[in-house]
Design a protein around this motif. Sequence first.
Motif, PDB file in Angstrom:
ATOM      1  N   ILE A  42      -7.339   2.963   1.176  1.00 32.34           N
ATOM      2  CA  ILE A  42      -7.154   4.521   0.919  1.00 32.34           C
ATOM      3  C   ILE A  42      -8.903   4.996   1.310  1.00 32.34           C
ATOM      4  CG2 ILE A  42      -6.363   4.078  -1.360  1.00 32.34           C
ATOM      5  CD1 ILE A  42      -9.529   3.438  -2.529  1.00 32.34           C
ATOM      6  N   SER A  43      -9.097   3.970   2.648  1.00 32.94           N
ATOM      7  CA  SER A  43     -10.436   4.101   3.286  1.00 32.94           C
ATOM      8  C   SER A  43     -10.285   5.218   4.445  1.00 32.94           C
ATOM      9  CB  SER A  43     -10.642   3.078   4.145  1.00 32.94           C
ATOM     10  OG  SER A  43      -9.942   3.190   5.236  1.00 32.94           O
ATOM     11  N   ILE A  74     -11.036  12.941  -0.165  1.00 30.35           N
ATOM     12  CA  ILE A  74     -10.580  12.669  -1.752  1.00 30.35           C
ATOM     13  C   ILE A  74     -10.989  11.448  -2.523  1.00 30.35           C
ATOM     14  CG2 ILE A  74      -8.445  12.184  -2.709  1.00 30.35           C
ATOM     15  CD1 ILE A  74      -7.214  12.912  -0.250  1.00 30.35           C
ATOM     16  N   ASP A  75     -11.256  12.322  -4.050  1.00 28.63           N
ATOM     17  CA  ASP A  75     -12.016  11.321  -4.807  1.00 28.63           C
ATOM     18  C   ASP A  75     -11.219   9.485  -4.873  1.00 28.63           C
ATOM     19  OD1 ASP A  75     -10.581  11.430  -7.655  1.00 28.63           O
ATOM     20  OD2 ASP A  75     -10.397  13.141  -7.216  1.00 28.63           O
ATOM     21  N   THR A 115      -7.117   5.827  -5.081  1.00 29.38           N
ATOM     22  CA  THR A 115      -6.708   5.001  -5.658  1.00 29.38           C
ATOM     23  C   THR A 115      -5.228   4.812  -6.574  1.00 29.38           C
ATOM     24  OG1 THR A 115      -9.020   3.977  -6.427  1.00 29.38           O
ATOM     25  CG2 THR A 115      -7.279   3.080  -7.042  1.00 29.38           C
ATOM     26  N   LYS A 116      -5.175   6.249  -6.876  1.00 28.00           N
ATOM     27  CA  LYS A 116      -3.447   6.332  -7.783  1.00 28.00           C
ATOM     28  C   LYS A 116      -2.756   6.596  -5.936  1.00 28.00           C
ATOM     29  CE  LYS A 116      -0.919   8.849 -10.974  1.00 28.00           C
ATOM     30  NZ  LYS A 116      -1.129  10.332 -11.932  1.00 28.00           N
ATOM     31  N   GLU A 117      -3.387   6.780  -5.857  1.00 27.47           N
ATOM     32  CA  GLU A 117      -1.793   7.424  -4.629  1.00 27.47           C
ATOM     33  C   GLU A 117      -1.988   6.316  -3.673  1.00 27.47           C
ATOM     34  OE1 GLU A 117      -2.637  11.177  -1.682  1.00 27.47           O
ATOM     35  OE2 GLU A 117      -3.211  11.810  -3.385  1.00 27.47           O
ATOM     36  N   LEU A 121       1.138   1.449  -1.944  1.00 30.54           N
ATOM     37  CA  LEU A 121       1.647  -0.368  -1.714  1.00 30.54           C
ATOM     38  C   LEU A 121       2.831  -0.384  -2.294  1.00 30.54           C
ATOM     39  CD1 LEU A 121      -2.093  -1.335  -1.905  1.00 30.54           C
ATOM     40  CD2 LEU A 121      -0.647  -1.655  -0.378  1.00 30.54           C
ATOM     41  N   GLU A 122       3.178   0.558  -3.154  1.00 33.72           N
ATOM     42  CA  GLU A 122       4.780  -0.051  -3.566  1.00 33.72           C
ATOM     43  C   GLU A 122       5.823   0.104  -3.404  1.00 33.72           C
ATOM     44  OE1 GLU A 122       6.836   0.790  -7.902  1.00 33.72           O
ATOM     45  OE2 GLU A 122       4.464   1.524  -7.771  1.00 33.72           O
ATOM     46  N   ARG A 123       5.780   1.809  -2.668  1.00 33.66           N
ATOM     47  CA  ARG A 123       6.573   2.356  -1.894  1.00 33.66           C
ATOM     48  C   ARG A 123       6.631   0.742  -0.604  1.00 33.66           C
ATOM     49  NH1 ARG A 123       6.262   8.037   1.800  1.00 33.66           N
ATOM     50  NH2 ARG A 123       8.213   7.122   2.869  1.00 33.66           N
TER      51      ARG A 123
END
Length: 250
Positions: free
Chosen positions: A109-110, A118-119, A124-126, A131-133
């Motif tokens: 996410i960095s 992006i907030d 974090t959600k994306e 990572l799941e992908r």
Amino acid sequence: MVSAHEIHKSFGSNEVLKGITLEVKRGEVMCLIGPSGSGKSTFLRCINHLEKIDAGRLSVDGVIIGYREQHGKLYELKPSEAAKQRSGIGMVFQKFNLFPHMTALDNVISGMVRVQKIDKDTATKEGKALLERVGLADKADHYPAHLSGGQQQRVAIARSLAMKPKLMLFDEPTSALDPELVGEVLDVMKGLAQSGMTMVVVTHEMGFAREVADSLVFMDNGVVVEAGDPTDVLGNPQHERTKGFLSKVI
């Protein structure tokens, strides 16, 4: 998506690219193969202006990379402008280039937080979804030192995807991995290809090239020797140089 016309690149007196002309269609997977020193990685780095070309014209999605055109002349972009262009082109290197002091999730996410502004909660959600992908949902809080080479490379792929690129470049992404870890990275790349991502892949994995690539390009000594459908190039090469190379790697 990629249009390269008569690309030349030298390092001092060493001419590495001697007039490369290639086109990559949107949604296409192109694999570049050839011996070390043939110019494959240099060409890949020219696509996103990590290397400046000496002559020719190179565009991605209709936009000239690294330059702006005015009155028929090309003027090099400022580094900040070139970096903005580059943000739409993901690149995965041989070495994973992860930040060792950041967790897998923070590595992913960095760029979203620092570059795209992006907030943190949204990023974090994306990031967790990415990572799941790539099959690493359970490694979000792990640091690179505690991940295998294959896992680190999959984090690097997720990090590139986080920038929502229109094009992905892979520079021998499995060459630094132990043989038993190669498959997990190639599986992620196959999934990307199936999703319609445009990809240019420098690889020595001929099985991957045969199975996944839409087009195969054999380079040697800075030129395109042979190009075409992977089945044709690998199964019935027309040039002696191609035949000689493939006899050693297949």
